[in-house]
Enzyme design. Structure first.
Site, PDB file in Angstrom:
ATOM      1  N   ASN A 174     -31.093  29.505   0.383  1.00 49.93           N
ATOM      2  CA  ASN A 174     -30.471  28.267  -0.484  1.00 49.93           C
ATOM      3  C   ASN A 174     -29.058  28.205  -0.457  1.00 49.93           C
ATOM      4  OD1 ASN A 174     -33.139  27.402  -1.126  1.00 49.93           O
ATOM      5  ND2 ASN A 174     -32.971  27.778  -3.012  1.00 49.93           N
ATOM      6  N   THR A 203     -36.172  26.706  -1.352  1.00 48.76           N
ATOM      7  CA  THR A 203     -36.042  25.370  -1.140  1.00 48.76           C
ATOM      8  C   THR A 203     -35.694  24.826   0.439  1.00 48.76           C
ATOM      9  OG1 THR A 203     -36.033  24.983  -3.442  1.00 48.76           O
ATOM     10  CG2 THR A 203     -35.075  23.172  -2.012  1.00 48.76           C
ATOM     11  N   HIS A 242     -38.651  27.210 -13.179  1.00 48.00           N
ATOM     12  CA  HIS A 242     -37.769  28.332 -13.207  1.00 48.00           C
ATOM     13  C   HIS A 242     -37.424  28.389 -14.862  1.00 48.00           C
ATOM     14  CE1 HIS A 242     -36.701  29.223  -9.149  1.00 48.00           C
ATOM     15  NE2 HIS A 242     -36.375  28.137  -8.864  1.00 48.00           N
TER      16      HIS A 242
END
Length: 437
Positions: free
Chosen positions: A94, A73, A201
């Site tokens: 991340n 991300t 996820h």
């Protein structure tokens, strides 16, 4: 045969007006960049998505786009907003970490930590502000930091525990952003949604709940388009919708061996720092003199590839990073890394090689500067940055992208379609007038 002078003057004036480029600052178009975290390139192909379908007819779409290595991300979003590879902008995970102190800061707690984001590369918000534009960020990774002491004009940052799937808040945020554009003359706003990443996820990309969240996203796209019309922004606002990475099913079946790296080397003895329980990508600092021993041991582990940092393939654009530790480990698609114990619970994940189709993501755009009903070939997300600079009519910072990769998405020269008679039509009227006078 004689032409009336009044008609001749009118036609010539029309020709001059039509060929004059847009110059005034009030003619600058605004830009909304929307990111739906973890929206894999094909997520709309097994769900009824009337609003996304209509948006493709009214604008442009890419068959898919390729995120950078790393397919995480923060690194991927920062590539989009800076146009720089991860080895250049140095947001290499991340998690914020320090290999000397063993500091490890979870993702959402990094979002206001400028020392993690501010590494000399300026994101688009700051570049635009330095050229006289107003910018804002709503939950977008990197938006909550300061760069060379300068903050984004207006920022909302998601706190730890903030729900990502609240459709009421989604609508409120869109209404808020539209009012910034229409009432406060903001030029650039980045808007981030944490779905469908969370569902991917928790449940896996093939679960019915993933399809449910895609329908919710499609509904919010419809709401966004209605809000644009309500605020009279259709002729002035360009919208780009994209994502940071895809998602794949994690192979958690009895016949699949879990990767437990401590089976192959004594991590306590051979490593001074590691992040290895984080999906398919791991990093490790060997103890002095132990680098080759670590590499040799990890080379015996199944379903992964180990790299010395300076031997990482150039196409990864990671090897020049000063922040990455000396050893990088990448699992095969669908296999997760465990350091000592199996603590991994996700049923879907990313962080794998960006060449895998499951890591590819979406690109859609519409607005006055974009063509209609146009499908482009795939391109890398690194090229979104120069496209945004062109749309905002600002001078970009040094970057690794190219405007040539996205030039076919735009009307000629990036200028919007313009009202009024075309040159060809005016010439036709002129000829007809001469003929019948």
């Amino acid at each position: 045969m004689k032409m009336r002078p009044q008609l001749f003057l009118v036609l010539m004036a029309g020709l001059c007006v039509t060929s004059t480029p847009l110059k005034k600052s009030e003619d600058k178009k605004k830009l909304l960049l929307v990111s739906f975290d973890g929206f894999r390139w094909d997520y709309d192909q097994d769900v009824d998505t009337p609003n996304l379908d209509q948006m493709a007819l009214d604008g442009v779409k890419a068959k898919y786009i390729t995120p950078p290595m790393l397919t995480m991300t923060s690194p991927s979003h920062f590539t989009t907003i800076t146009g720089r590879w991860v080895e250049d902008h140095e947001v290499v995970h991340n998690m914020m970490f320090n290999t000397t102190t063993n500091l490890k800061v979870p993702h959402k707690q990094t979002l206001k930590r400028s020392e993690w984001w501010d590494n000399g590369v300026l994101p688009l918000w700051i570049t635009a502000q330095n050229q006289g534009l107003k910018t804002a960020s709503v939950f977008f990774p990197g938006g909550g930091a300061s760069y060379r002491g300068q903050a984004v004009n207006r920022v909302l940052v998601a706190e730890v525990g903030h729900p990502d799937d609240n459709v009421t808040e989604w609508r409120q945020n869109i209404d808020m952003v539209m009012s910034w554009f229409s009432q406060e003359d903001f030029h650039l706003v980045t808007l981030y949604f944490g779905e469908p990443d969370n569902v991917g996820h928790a449940k896996g990309p093939d679960h019915p709940d993933r399809k449910k969240i895609i329908r919710q996203i499609d509904d919010i796209i419809g709401y966004l388009r209605e809000a644009i019309d309500r605020h009279n922004l259709a002729d002035s606002l360009n919208v780009i919708i994209t994502s940071d990475h895809g998602m794949t099913t994690v192979k958690k079946r009895p016949q699949v061996d879990e990767i437990i790296l401590n089976k192959y080397l004594n991590l306590l003895k051979l490593a001074s720092f590691e992040i290895l329980d984080y999906g398919g990508f791991g990093i490790l600092t060997p103890r002095p003199g132990k680098e080759q021993e670590v590499v040799d041991a990890l080379s015996n582990a199944p379903n992964l590839t180990v790299y010395k940092k300076h031997e990482i393939p150039e196409s990864f654009h990671l090897g020049k990073s000063e922040r990455l530790p000396p050893i990088v480990v990448m699992a095969d698609l669908g296999f997760n890394l465990n350091s000592r114990l199996i603590v991994y619970v996700n049923k879907g994940d990313h962080g794998f090689h960006n060449g895998e189709m499951d890591m590819k993501t979406i690109f859609r755009a519409f607005g006055p500067s974009f063509k209609k009903n146009f499908v482009s070939e795939p391109f890398d997300s690194i090229h979104i940055y120069p496209l945004m600079c062109k749309l905002l009519q600002i001078q970009p910072e040094p970057h690794n992208g190219s405007v040539d990769a996205t030039k076919d998405l735009l009307w000629s020269g990036g200028e919007p379609q313009r009202a009024g008679l075309s040159v060809a039509l005016l010439l036709s009227v002129l000829v007809s007038s001469l003929w019948f006078s």
